[in-house]
Motif scaffolding. Structure first.
Motif, PDB file in Angstrom:
ATOM      1  N   THR A 158       0.941  -6.741  -5.819  1.00  0.00           N
ATOM      2  CA  THR A 158      -0.104  -5.784  -6.178  1.00  0.00           C
ATOM      3  C   THR A 158       0.175  -4.467  -5.469  1.00  0.00           C
ATOM      4  O   THR A 158       0.325  -4.429  -4.253  1.00  0.00           O
ATOM      5  N   LEU A 159       0.237  -3.415  -6.240  1.00  0.00           N
ATOM      6  CA  LEU A 159       0.488  -2.087  -5.700  1.00  0.00           C
ATOM      7  C   LEU A 159      -0.850  -1.397  -5.500  1.00  0.00           C
ATOM      8  O   LEU A 159      -1.602  -1.205  -6.449  1.00  0.00           O
ATOM      9  N   GLU A 160      -1.172  -1.070  -4.257  1.00  0.00           N
ATOM     10  CA  GLU A 160      -2.420  -0.373  -3.941  1.00  0.00           C
ATOM     11  C   GLU A 160      -2.111   1.098  -3.725  1.00  0.00           C
ATOM     12  O   GLU A 160      -1.408   1.467  -2.793  1.00  0.00           O
ATOM     13  N   LEU A 161      -2.628   1.942  -4.601  1.00  0.00           N
ATOM     14  CA  LEU A 161      -2.392   3.379  -4.520  1.00  0.00           C
ATOM     15  C   LEU A 161      -3.569   4.060  -3.852  1.00  0.00           C
ATOM     16  O   LEU A 161      -4.718   3.845  -4.233  1.00  0.00           O
ATOM     17  N   GLN A 162      -3.255   4.864  -2.867  1.00  0.00           N
ATOM     18  CA  GLN A 162      -4.280   5.651  -2.197  1.00  0.00           C
ATOM     19  C   GLN A 162      -3.821   7.100  -2.253  1.00  0.00           C
ATOM     20  O   GLN A 162      -2.724   7.430  -1.805  1.00  0.00           O
ATOM     21  N   ARG A 220       0.842  -1.184   0.000  1.00  0.00           N
ATOM     22  CA  ARG A 220       0.000   0.000   0.000  1.00  0.00           C
ATOM     23  C   ARG A 220       0.882   1.240   0.000  1.00  0.00           C
ATOM     24  O   ARG A 220       1.676   1.454   0.901  1.00  0.00           O
ATOM     25  N   LEU A 221       0.732   2.061  -1.044  1.00  0.00           N
ATOM     26  CA  LEU A 221       1.434   3.336  -1.145  1.00  0.00           C
ATOM     27  C   LEU A 221       0.402   4.449  -1.046  1.00  0.00           C
ATOM     28  O   LEU A 221      -0.587   4.459  -1.787  1.00  0.00           O
ATOM     29  N   ARG A 222       0.629   5.356  -0.119  1.00  0.00           N
ATOM     30  CA  ARG A 222      -0.283   6.480   0.071  1.00  0.00           C
ATOM     31  C   ARG A 222       0.437   7.750  -0.332  1.00  0.00           C
ATOM     32  O   ARG A 222       1.570   8.003   0.087  1.00  0.00           O
TER      33      ARG A 222
END
Length: 140
Positions: A100-104, A66-68
């Motif tokens: 999986t890269l989760e962009l927030q 998770r990248l914020r």
């Protein structure tokens, strides 16, 4: 334009009826046009669209990152740990392509910063990018 009868009675008073022949001709021409063009309108391009789901993702944590990105476009958080852009490049190089890269991102985040982040992920072979939204966020 006045219409009159052509019979031999000698009356020259106008006809009170509408001549329907021109209307029927126009309708028949339109009907032929629609019959010819209707098969062309049914031809469609088949597209495989992804199906959206509101169910939470149940993948293991080691397959997910998770990248914020904050609203200023500079502050990054790697799984709730603040990092800078140079450290991001080094960390992305260590990941496997299955991650999986989760962009927030905040609503006010500039698109340029988000595009820069996605380009960095793509350069390091990460093809699975998901956008995370929080429940209860209003639609734009």
């Amino acid at each position: 334009m006045a219409f009159a009868r052509l019979d031999s009675t000698g009356d020259t008073e106008p006809i009170n009826e509408i001549n329907m022949v021109p209307f029927i001709d126009v309708m028949l021409v339109l009907l032929i046009i629609f019959i010819v063009t209707a098969p062309l309108m049914t031809h469609a391009v088949k597209v495989d669209l992804p199906q959206a789901s509101s169910a939470p993702d149940t993948k293991r944590d080691e397959e997910r990152l998770r990248l914020r990105l904050a609203a200023d476009g500079q502050t990054l958080h790697w799984n709730d740990e603040a990092i800078d852009w140079t450290a991001l490049e080094a960390r992305l190089a260590e990941l496997t392509p299955q991650t999986t890269l989760e962009l927030q991102a905040d609503r006010a985040t500039p698109y340029e910063a988000l595009a820069r982040l996605m380009a960095a992920a793509s350069r390091h072979g990460l093809a699975k990018i998901a956008f995370v939204t929080l429940p209860g966020e209003p639609a734009p």
